[in-house]
Design an enzyme around this catalytic site. Sequence first.
Site, PDB file in Angstrom:
ATOM      1  N   ASP A 183       0.825  -1.217   0.000  1.00 42.75           N
ATOM      2  CA  ASP A 183       0.000   0.000   0.000  1.00 42.75           C
ATOM      3  C   ASP A 183       0.857   1.265   0.000  1.00 42.75           C
ATOM      4  O   ASP A 183       2.053   1.216   0.281  1.00 42.75           O
ATOM      5  CB  ASP A 183      -0.870   0.046   1.261  1.00 42.75           C
ATOM      6  N   TYR A 236       6.166  -9.668   7.333  1.00 41.64           N
ATOM      7  CA  TYR A 236       6.103  -8.213   7.520  1.00 41.64           C
ATOM      8  C   TYR A 236       6.617  -7.870   8.911  1.00 41.64           C
ATOM      9  O   TYR A 236       6.463  -8.654   9.851  1.00 41.64           O
ATOM     10  CB  TYR A 236       4.662  -7.709   7.427  1.00 41.64           C
TER      11      TYR A 236
END
Lengths: 249, 249
Positions: free
Chosen positions: B51, B109
């Site tokens: 994103d 992540y």
Amino acid sequence: MKVVLKITYDGTNFSGWQKQPGKRTIQKEIENAIEKVVGHPVEIFASGRTDAGVHALCQVAHFETEAKINLRTLAASINAFLPEDIRILSCAEVEENFDARFSCKKKTYIYKFYACRFELPLKLGRELRVNDYVDVSKMQEALKYLIGKHDFKSFVARKSGKTDFTREIYEAKINKKSDFEYEFEITGNGFLYNMVRIIFGTLLLIGYGKWPVSRFKEIIDGQKRELSGRTMPAYALYLKNVDYLGEID
Amino acid sequence: MKVVLKITYDGTNFSGWQKQPGKRTIQKEIENAIEKVVGHPVEIFASGRTDAGVHALCQVAHFETEAKINLRTLAASINAFLPEDIRILSCAEVEENFDARFSCKKKTYIYKFYACRFELPLKLGRELRVNDYVDVSKMQEALKYLIGKHDFKSFVARKSGKTDFTREIYEAKINKKSDFEYEFEITGNGFLYNMVRIIFGTLLLIGYGKWPVSRFKEIIDGQKRELSGRTMPAYALYLKNVDYLGEID
């Protein structure tokens, strides 16, 4: 009342610690912010200046005031008037004979670097890229020559106004943070102008195999700036800690 | 020939990975740079989009070309045409059936945070400040509920177009980097839109003692976005690693 401050800053957009006419400096920004809080002009005294572009994880400075201040909320009050690249971490009252510069027992700097073929975007302006063939163990080996009291004339910028170049280094090591990331960490009773950056520039030539490890001792003993390596960039240098007798907060 | 790239980027100044008309995106910048090197337009396919504002320590993508290229120098050649906030770390040839997205086995992540009363200048835009009364051990305790296969509908942005919310989480932990610095690290077979940022926003409410640890399980089981915490900022999120069967370089 004498107040001691612990301060952190991103040195990128400052012309260093010390006030200079027409320049954006850390000292001036903090003095302005404190004046707004205590209601009168103050002068602050740091453990030592940091050069343009050098960062501080923890710098120490003191100032005096007769104003009635709330020590518990003082850091937050000063921070409210500071730009986002400086923050006061803590405030405490100290004895009248405390001096951030002259009471300082030792200082620790770190120089951050990483070995990689390419400049890494997330490290720009924060850590120095070095070539990936660097032999960090050779740099580590050379550090033994730094320990103790030496005349560090080989590691001072020519424009330094100093005449006494003797400093004592208590500890010097390379911390391995990952398989390609490192910190050169050095602790001493004081540092000359550009000293850590010139030491690192010299160590790097040893790490690259251009000079043998023993050359590092010859450079220290030679006491001439032209013997050592170049001054490495400021952006990878951080004042990590300043030590005094006893805790100051 | 099919080529796989390992890529790192600072996501700050991008509208995310995926090409969109009139927006600065990572995909478009890399496609432009590769076109200049191979001499024809290419389309690159990543392990997944990131994103707007999300960083990558190591993203993986592939493209195809009929051009004669030197794999040994390809990364440097592409980097020469890239802006400084993107770098190709390595290039390698892969089998025709390799697909950066569909061959991906797992992704990791990290979400970087630190507990401090004040925003630290050297961490701006890189790590999230949390209040210093946070109880990280409670956050750590809640993570056990994440492990395994779950419907993660409670942790997906409402605007996600997906209908299958089942993902498997292999590992979730909080790495303590110092006495106030942490990383939330999570590995799974895939992640939904905003999933890591919503999970972290939920964990934080538990760390602050607003919700009991057991509430985390109820939120997962409840499968409704309105049960979970808010979406935390993108700037502290990093795609750390993408794993495939076997090494890809």
